[in-house]
Design a protein around this motif. Structure first.
Motif, PDB file in Angstrom:
ATOM      1  N   VAL A 148       0.849  -1.073   0.042  1.00 26.89           N
ATOM      2  CA  VAL A 148       0.003   0.022  -0.125  1.00 26.89           C
ATOM      3  C   VAL A 148       0.831   1.170   0.122  1.00 26.89           C
ATOM      4  N   ILE A 149       0.722   2.041  -1.021  1.00 25.55           N
ATOM      5  CA  ILE A 149       1.675   3.225  -1.025  1.00 25.55           C
ATOM      6  C   ILE A 149       0.747   4.316  -0.345  1.00 25.55           C
ATOM      7  N   VAL A 235       8.612   4.397  -3.033  1.00 26.32           N
ATOM      8  CA  VAL A 235       8.822   3.390  -3.903  1.00 26.32           C
ATOM      9  C   VAL A 235       9.515   4.027  -5.372  1.00 26.32           C
ATOM     10  N   VAL A 236      10.627   3.273  -5.702  1.00 29.08           N
ATOM     11  CA  VAL A 236      11.646   3.743  -6.887  1.00 29.08           C
ATOM     12  C   VAL A 236      11.661   2.808  -7.901  1.00 29.08           C
ATOM     13  N   GLY A 237      11.107   1.735  -7.844  1.00 26.64           N
ATOM     14  CA  GLY A 237      11.171   0.696  -8.908  1.00 26.64           C
ATOM     15  C   GLY A 237      10.104  -0.346  -8.612  1.00 26.64           C
ATOM     16  N   VAL A 238       9.187  -0.596  -9.815  1.00 26.31           N
ATOM     17  CA  VAL A 238       8.273  -1.823  -9.886  1.00 26.31           C
ATOM     18  C   VAL A 238       8.812  -2.791 -10.956  1.00 26.31           C
ATOM     19  N   GLU A 239       9.037  -3.905 -10.911  1.00 28.17           N
ATOM     20  CA  GLU A 239       9.178  -4.831 -11.837  1.00 28.17           C
ATOM     21  C   GLU A 239       8.082  -6.189 -11.793  1.00 28.17           C
ATOM     22  N   VAL A 343      -2.510   1.818  -4.683  1.00 31.38           N
ATOM     23  CA  VAL A 343      -2.244   3.367  -4.481  1.00 31.38           C
ATOM     24  C   VAL A 343      -2.947   4.205  -3.644  1.00 31.38           C
ATOM     25  N   ALA A 344      -2.350   4.748  -2.762  1.00 26.30           N
ATOM     26  CA  ALA A 344      -3.147   5.642  -2.018  1.00 26.30           C
ATOM     27  C   ALA A 344      -2.435   6.916  -1.523  1.00 26.30           C
ATOM     28  N   LEU A 519       5.435   8.441  -9.437  1.00 27.92           N
ATOM     29  CA  LEU A 519       4.812   7.217  -9.099  1.00 27.92           C
ATOM     30  C   LEU A 519       4.308   6.541 -10.310  1.00 27.92           C
ATOM     31  N   ALA A 520       3.378   7.434 -11.018  1.00 27.70           N
ATOM     32  CA  ALA A 520       2.604   6.696 -12.089  1.00 27.70           C
ATOM     33  C   ALA A 520       3.497   6.263 -13.071  1.00 27.70           C
ATOM     34  N   GLU A 521       4.440   6.896 -13.347  1.00 26.82           N
ATOM     35  CA  GLU A 521       5.650   6.629 -14.424  1.00 26.82           C
ATOM     36  C   GLU A 521       6.162   5.044 -13.954  1.00 26.82           C
ATOM     37  N   ILE A 522       6.488   4.870 -12.857  1.00 23.85           N
ATOM     38  CA  ILE A 522       6.931   3.694 -12.150  1.00 23.85           C
ATOM     39  C   ILE A 522       6.144   2.453 -12.143  1.00 23.85           C
TER      40      ILE A 522
END
Lengths: 806, 353, 291, 172
Positions: A148-149, A235-239, A343-344, A519-522
């Motif tokens: 949860v962000i 958050v800096v990266g999501v895969e 995403v919050a 964040l949306a881009e990540i």
């Protein structure tokens, strides 16, 4: 491959249909179609005895393809397919068509023509059925953990829900403490109680009533099992893929060990650095080592690294009894494996200083609602008194200005929707505590739409709050007295007022929280034009995103009040739980597949796929090919419609299946009217055809309907093919271009239709023989009308006769 | 495999050695054709025929350069109107399947070509549609935008250079004082070879890419031909061979080649210029894009595609940012069907009489 | 030396020689060449725009064309001229359709608007071509005891989307340039409000009432003088005080100066050479404060 | 009243007339917040003019009241309203458009027909005094350059500006 044996089952709907369609003719016709081994007629086939007939035929091995003509296929198909599957046949070898709503009802005035059309429909279904292949079910693992962000009211609510349900939850908050905007707001409407009141977590004593409702500060929030709080982190990266994301979190140093700090507060008195306290609207100061309020999560001090003198001072280190202060802490990177992400991230106040005529930032006594909230808060910097920041004397005359940067096409064209209520709440709270304070609210429109909201407006009037309908043009300061003057036209009085004020409170627009875009881009999520996260469907799926596995809640999608935020959070939690609860994602393989031998590396399909399901991968032979993830593919076929080499096919909607259907539909006319092939998407398009039939709207029987998953799958060649096989006209019926169930399919089809029309003209074929229509389910009348119009148009154009050699 | 070709930007850059080799090959070939090669006993019998085409395919046979020597060493050429004097009646006299491989270039525009296509089919074991005209109709096929009357009107009356006071147009028979002469009938519609007779292999291109010709010849000699009906070109598309980089797959404006400042590296489509590469069979090594000209599609559609123009338009529409972009396409048939109109789904324009 | 085509307009030569004299003297002294072009006309200010906006834009464009032909950027003294020309220049540069329409009109007068030149107010020339530092260096008089109420006039700042001169709500360029001369620029109520100049002739009563507010507010704020940039504002405020006397029987005697005059004085140009006798409200009190 | 070709009296028609004119395009965006009126220096002095009311009347289709009244001529063109309008209504430009329409219909205040006459005759709207022109050399000023009045007349012949005076004459 086994021999194809088709069973055709004709429901006459309790002899309703046989009043129009000649069922004997149909039965006789179908049984002569090649590979048809069984033809049965019954009053219904989707339950009871009828269904048993099908099941027995399948079980006995008599047939291995099932064609059913049954009414309401959207419902009946479900039970037929299920029964067939239980009988041991792959469920995708079943073809269900609707002779009632697509033939008998709309053509009931021309029974002969309807019967001929029914033959064509049965032939098409049979031809397609013969070419169907079994489709397998796929399973993908899904981790039962959620990220949860955002640790505001939305994020905390969602986190608690999921933790209670047994999911592992990581809650990431960029600030050192949880609470978000809500914590600063003090009191909330519509109950005027304090902001963060949540349902007690699982670890607390449960009662059957709701007495366990607790303010978040008393809730033991940090001690909830399965809940891991990562404050001061982002958050800096999501895969990865839905069900299995790998998330990289950057944790800023707190310089205080969370496990050792005992909150003895010995450190703050010795800290020599004193800075304005942002959290409290700079109305008081705080130290470099601090907590925003005494009751926070996590209950651990933090050092503000931008002002701390560290080793040059280190006084806090000396006094700390538990050696909790660690000045050498560094940025940490943490990797989390989660099944889904919520995403919050919420919203923030718009920077009013850009509206220069209001002089926010110039004049200390022009403040915002959030700053006023800090003053109203009894725990706030002024202990609940309303003061003029310029001289800290009590403010006795207050003017509130609504719509600051909201409903303003220069900044944010939208209504921020909660500011009227915030101002009314503030006005009432001030009037309650200090009845002699003069409060005037300048508004364009007062919007109090929620339950009990209008009551706030009413109460404010009762308490003597003044209302001026008019948007102030300017806030100026008398150079002599230093008092503020608010210029406004009272539109109702048609009088120009110069309101004298100690304090002017702006109600700024609410805009997306800082970092939303990054964040949306990540995450690979889209934003709306207003900068907030785009929900999958604003109407029915407000907390979902285009990406399965990612959910939105609270102010991240638009400014919301607390009740709505809570609802939203619970919804997002429910969606995430529903997605992960079984620990696996099961879907059928009705997905697109690339024939790698033929893929020519043009790299078009990855761009057109709305779901990011296509990747480019090098193969051993120094070639690059497109590959489609079965997990991410939604089965729209937009890539199929793109591929210039036809190297992509959609399972269950293969080109040969479509062509066979098309040919069959165009092979029998039985009317004097020009044949029209109607290609409908399986969503709104097909539903519009259904609804026109259900409503018994009439259109001519020369209109033949073929269903595709989404019009996005169509290629230009299919339109040309249709004319080649005898269509006199082609209608494409898809969703509205902004309402496509596969995002852009409808738009893609529109472009292809436009290009095909351009080609048709060159081929000497009137382009108006091909047209795209966009409809929704309830527009059955529009479909009937379009079919009628098209028929008339084609009659006028005369017969299209391709020349010899074509 | 990826073919590496030496590309010369302009013909005058062709080195002299190569010109000499060509000369030598021509001479040697003539000699072989005149005398035959006594060393080889069992030679294959080749035939070449030129129907409606420009003749470029005939030259392409010679463009295999010194390899032609291998060909003539292993094969006898029993029929080749452009090079050797063998009459139709000689062919008619051959037993059926006498010819091992017939390379047939050109589309079927008139009665004579249709007759020869049928004749050569009968006399050949393997019939190869050689070149874009035979495979897809090529530029000849663009005649399908008109019919016989309009073409005659244009060719025999309207062109500025035509002077035809007696209004002479081709007729199937004409009486002269020596008697009645017969001319083959000119058809309304150009057909491909495949639409006329059963074709065994397709070797498209305008002209076919030399490496593909060589490979085909080798396959014939080594008896390693693929299944009947196959193309002898690779299965992928020009993009697969093109060295240009694909960056931003979005078409927001269509430009003509002179309107861009080509950086010589970026895919033409990414620069807004229509390139047929994505919808065109590989084989040539992306010759045109390599010399800074977009592909115009001569190798014909991909193996699974029935309509090259429809395939490229579907793809372009998919990456076009909006409908306006589509309206910018000029001369759609000339752009998207330059080589394949006769072999497209609709094959020709409907002309209302 | 930087050269500009001087767009003089109508009001300055018609009524205010002191503005022209001081501006020409001061700018020349600071190294700016002013070129007078033949055939310039009215700039087509709001009164013309009110009659027909399209004609107004065409006239403005015509004048810009003259500068384009002479290959010079335009400098204006009058704020009104600045607005008309700069607004037309910006609108035509931004809007191709409008440009085509105006060029269609101009073609009858043998002109074509290209959009190759800038229209500047002389303050921009002072700020960018001369620069505050050089300006300061050239100041030879002490203005430090002078409290100035600046009034730029509306059309220097607005419409800001097209003029892009300064922040329309918090302008600072003009005040900075006053302070550069050494005087003190003071704030007064409704500083950015209109003087009503454009209503003169149609509704003199309203115009005068607006001008009066300005005079009252500047007097209240203790200004020694008002400094303007626009001949219309000047007229409204200077002549206006005479009218206020006859209409309201109120006497103010607030000297009104053009910025160019203050500049010329600061540069040490002899006041007697500046045609200051054309002012209705005499400026001796100001001259006395300049050391 | 002039005999209009499009004598539509519906509300929609008048706002259409305005939005189709240069400057009038944005009028329909107005949501009557009053920022313009409150910003307006004139409105604060006289009840004869209130930009918000002019817009409201126009949107309600009160064409005659707007065009023949004196309110639209009381805008001082200071653009304060336009700067601050939260809906980006170009209020001052809308007023120009309304004035242009009024002029077309023959409603021209005297001072404005004088402006028009001066412009057509002299190429200037403020006449030069002979006294000052003579005095220029004494003041150290160069003599005035000729005015391009011929060019202006050519422009007017296309835009129809030269007809304005005649229309006024007919109307009066």
């Amino acid at each position: 491959m086994n021999e194809v044996k088709v069973g055709v089952f004709l429901s006459d709907c309790g002899n309703q249909l046989s009043k129009i369609l000649d069922f004997n003719a149909l039965t006789n016709y179908v049984k002569d179609v090649s590979d048809v081994v069984l033809v049965k007629r019954n009053s219904e086939f989707w339950r009871g005895e009828g269904l048993r007939i099908i099941v027995d035929a399948v079980k006995g091995g008599k047939i291995n393809r099932v064609v059913v003509a049954e009414s309401l296929p959207k419902l009946s198909e479900v039970s037929i397919v299920q029964a067939v599957e239980e009988a041991g046949l792959n469920p995708y070898l079943v073809e269900v068509i609707d002779l009632k709503d697509h033939c008998a009802w709309p053509h009931r005035e021309t029974p002969k023509e309807a019967t001929e059309k029914a033959k064509a429909m049965l032939l098409a279904a049979t031809e397609r059925a013969k070419l169907l292949e079994p489709i397998e079910k796929l399973e993908f693992p899904a981790l039962k953990s959620v990220l949860v962000i955002g640790g505001g009211i939305a994020g905390m609510q969602a986190a608690v829900d999921l933790a209670d349900l047994g999911f592992e939850v990581d809650l990431v908050e960029k600030e050192p403490f949880l609470g978000g905007l809500a914590a600063r707001a003090g009191r909330f409407f519509p109950t005027d109680d304090c902001a963060i009141c949540i349902q007690s977590p699982a670890s607390d004593v449960k009662t059957i009533t709701h007495t366990s409702r607790k303010c978040v500060y008393r809730s033991g929030f940090t001690e909830i099992p399965n809940l891991n709080i990562l404050a001061n982190s982002k958050v800096v990266g999501v895969e990865g893929v839905p069900g299995n994301y790998k998330v990289t979190i950057e944790k800023k140093p707190r310089y205080v060990n969370e496990l050792k700090c005992v909150r003895c507060d010995l450190c703050t008195p010795v800290c020599p650095v004193e800075v304005p306290d942002e959290y409290n609207a700079k109305l008081k100061t705080r130290k470099a080592i601090y907590m925003i309020t005494p009751n926070v999560h996590p209950p651990v001090y933090v050092i503000d690294e931008s002002v701390c003198k560290f080793r040059d001072c280190a006084k806090c280190v000396e006094v700390c009894p538990t050696d909790a202060i660690e000045l050498d802490q560094k940025i940490e990177r943490v990797t989390l494996n989660v099944g889904s992400i919520i995403v919050a991230t919420g919203f923030q106040e718009f920077d009013s200083s850009v509206i220069k005529e209001y002089h926010y930032g110039d004049y200390p006594d022009v403040i915002t609602n959030l700053e006023l909230a800090r003053m109203i808060d009894g725990f706030g910097p002024t202990g609940g008194t309303i003061i003029k920041p310029s001289d800290r004397k009590p403010a006795k005359k207050i003017v509130m200005v609504q719509c600051v940067g909201s409903r303003d096409r220069r900044w944010n064209p939208y209504c921020s929707s909660i500011c009227c209520m915030i101002s009314l709440k503030h006005a009432s709270l001030i009037k309650t505590a200090y009845p002699d304070t003069d409060v005037t609210v300048c508004y364009i429109d007062i919007r109090t739409t929620g339950r009990e909201h209008e009551y706030y407006y009413e109460r404010a009037r009762e308490m003597g709050v003044k209302f001026v309908k008019g948007r102030p043009s300017e806030i100026s300061r008398d150079p002599e007295t230093g008092r503020l003057i608010v210029d406004v036209e009272d539109e109702l009085l048609k009088r120009f007022l110069e309101l004298d004020a100690d304090l002017v409170v702006l109600a700024p627009a609410m805009v997306p929280a800082e970092g939303t875009k990054e964040l949306a881009e990540i995450l690979g999520l889209e934003l709306e034009e207003d900068g907030f996260f785009k929900e999958y469907n604003a109407k029915l799926r407000p907390t979902e995103t285009k990406l399965r596995g990612m959910y939105l809640c609270g102010g991240a999608t638009f400014p919301k009040d607390a009740p709505t935020t809570s609802l939203h959070a619970h919804s997002a939690a429910m969606k995430a739980a529903k997605f992960l609860i079984t620990g696996k994602i099961v879907k059928d393989q009705r997905t697109a597949v690339v024939n790698e031998e033929y893929c020519g590396d043009c790299e078009f399909c990855p761009v057109t796929c709305p779901y990011g399901a296509i990747s480019l991968e090098p193969t051993s032979e120094d070639h690059i090919v497109a590959r489609i993830s079965d997990l991410l593919c939604e089965g729209c076929g937009i890539c199929v419609g793109t591929c210039p080499l036809n190297a992509i096919e959609l399972r269950h909607s293969r080109p040969n299946q479509m062509l066979a259907q098309m040919k069959a539909l165009m092979s029998i006319n039985g009317t004097s009217k020009p044949l029209i092939l109607t290609i409908c998407c399986s969503e709104c398009g097909h539903a519009a055809v259904d609804s026109s039939g259900m409503a018994m709207m009439q259109y001519p029987a020369n209109v033949r309907v073929m269903k595709v998953p989404c019009t996005g799958i169509l290629q230009v060649h299919q339109f040309l093919e249709a004319f080649k096989v005898g269509a006199q006209g082609v209608m494409v019926v898809g969703c509205k271009s902004d309402g496509c169930h596969y995002e852009v399919g409808s738009q893609q089809a529109e472009k292809k239709v436009a290009l095909a029309r351009m080609l048709l003209k060159e081929y000497g074929i009137e382009p108006e023989r091909l047209e795209m229509f966009n409809m929704v389910y309830i527009e059955g009348d529009k479909f009937a009308e379009a079919a009628q119009t098209m028929t008339e148009r084609l009659k006028k154009l005369g017969k299209l006769q391709l020349m010899e050699g074509s | 495999m990826r073919f590496r070709l030496i590309i010369y930007k302009q013909t005058n850059q062709i080195p002299n050695e190569i010109k000499q080799i060509r000369l030598y090959v021509m001479r040697a070939l003539n000699e072989f054709l005149a005398n035959g090669d006594p060393m080889v006993e069992e030679k294959l019998k080749f035939a070449f025929y030129w129907a409606a085409s420009c003749g470029g395919c005939e030259i392409a046979v010679l463009d295999i350069n010194e390899k032609i020597l291998d060909v003539v060493a292993k094969a006898d050429i029993v029929f080749w109107p452009v090079a050797i004097d063998i009459k139709y009646k000689d062919v008619e006299a051959m037993p059926d399947k006498y010819i091992d491989v017939c390379f047939f270039n050109g589309a079927i525009r008139n009665e004579e070509q249709e007759h020869m296509a049928k004749l050569l089919r009968k006399k050949s074991k393997v019939l190869v549609a050689f070149g874009s005209c035979a495979c897809d109709g090529c530029v000849v096929g663009l005649g399908n935008l008109w019919d016989k009357e309009t073409i005659f009107e244009r060719a025999y009356f309207e062109t500025p250079s035509t002077k035809n006071p007696e209004s002479v147009t081709p007729k199937t028979s004409v009486r002269v004082k020596e008697g009645e002469l017969e001319l083959p009938e000119f058809y309304d519609t150009v057909k491909t070879l495949g639409q006329t007779v059963d074709v065994d292999y397709f070797l498209s291109g305008c002209p076919p890419p030399i490496p593909c010709i060589l490979q085909a010849v080798e396959a014939i000699f080594n008896n390693k031909l693929p299944p009947k009906g196959s193309s002898l070109l690779p299965n992928k598309s020009i993009c697969d061979e093109c060295p240009r980089e694909k960056k931003d797959r979005k078409l927001s404006e269509i430009k003509r080649i002179y309107e861009i400042d080509d950086d010589l590296k970026t895919c033409f489509l990414d620069q807004g210029v229509i390139c047929m590469g994505p919808a065109t069979r590989a084989g040539c090594g992306a010759q045109c894009p390599n010399v800074n000209v977009p592909c115009t599609g001569c190798d014909g559609p991909g193996p699974l595609v029935t309509d090259q123009g429809a395939a490229i338009t579907s793809a372009l529409a998919s990456i076009a940012t909006d409908l306006k972009v589509i309206e910018q396409a000029v001369d759609p048939i000339g752009t998207f069907y330059k080589y394949s109109l006769a072999n497209s789904i609709l094959r020709r324009r409907v002309i209302k009489k | 030396m930087t050269s500009y085509a001087l767009f003089l307009g109508c009001t300055i030569p018609a009524r205010q020689p002191s503005y022209e004299v001081s501006a020409r003297r001061a700018l020349t002294k600071l190294g700016i060449e002013l070129v007078d072009l033949a055939n310039m006309t009215c700039c087509a200010p709001p009164p013309v725009q009110s009659l027909d906006l399209e004609t107004g834009l065409s006239i403005a464009a015509y004048n810009i064309c003259l500068a384009e032909e002479a290959d010079l950027n335009i400098v204006t003294l009058c704020t009104g001229c600045f607005e008309s020309l700069a607004m037309a220049n910006a609108m035509l540069k931004e809007n191709e359709k409008l440009k085509a329409r105006v060029n269609q009109i101009l073609s009858n007068a043998g002109k074509e608007f290209e959009g190759s030149k800038e229209v500047k107010h002389y303050l921009q020339v002072l700020l960018n071509d001369v620069g505050p530092n050089r300006l300061k260096e050239n100041v030879s008089k002490n203005l430090s005891s002078l409290k100035v109420a600046s009034f730029s006039g509306c059309h220097l700042l607005r419409p800001s989307a097209l003029l892009k001169f300064d922040d329309p709500e918090k302008p600072y360029i003009f005040d900075d340039l006053i302070e550069t001369l050494g005087a003190k620029s003071i704030w007064y109520r409704h500083k950015l409000k209109c003087c009503g100049g454009l209503l003169r002739g149609y509704a003199d009563d309203v115009a005068l009432a607006l001008a009066r507010e300005k005079i009252v507010n500047t007097t209240k704020a203790g200004a020694d003088c008002i400094v303007t940039l626009c001949p219309f504002c000047f007229l409204t405020l200077d002549l206006g005080q005479v009218l206020m006397k006859s209409t309201f029987h109120e006497e103010y005697n607030m000297p009104v100066l053009h910025y160019s005059e203050l500049l010329a004085l600061a540069l040490g140009i002899d006041p007697t050479e500046l045609a200051l006798q054309f002012h209705k409200i005499k400026v001796y009190s100001v001259l006395n404060k300049i050391g | 009243m002039k005999q209009g070709k499009e004598e539509k009296t519906t509300n929609q028609a008048f706002s259409d007339v305005i939005t189709s004119r240069l400057g009038g395009e944005t009028i329909t965006l107005c949501y009557q917040c009053g920022t313009c009126a409150s910003s307006c220096p004139v409105a604060r002095i006289t009840p004869r003019f209130n930009p918000r009311e002019v817009i409201k009347l126009s949107l309600l289709g009160e064409k005659d009241e707007v065009l023949s009244g004196d309110a639209i001529w009381l805008c001082c063109s200071c653009y304060n309203c336009q700067e601050r309008c939260p809906q980006k209504v170009e209020i001052a430009d809308v007023i120009y458009a309304l004035r242009n329409i009024a002029v077309k219909e023959g409603n021209i205040p005297n001072i404005y027909s004088e402006f028009a006459a001066e412009l057509i005759n002299e190429g200037r709207i403020v006449p030069i005094s002979k006294f000052l022109e003579k005095k220029r050399p004494d003041l150290g000023l160069p003599s005035l350059k000729p005015v391009g009045v011929d060019a202006l007349r050519k422009i007017f012949s296309i835009t129809g500006f030269d007809k304005i005076k005649q229309e006024k004459a007919e109307a009066s």
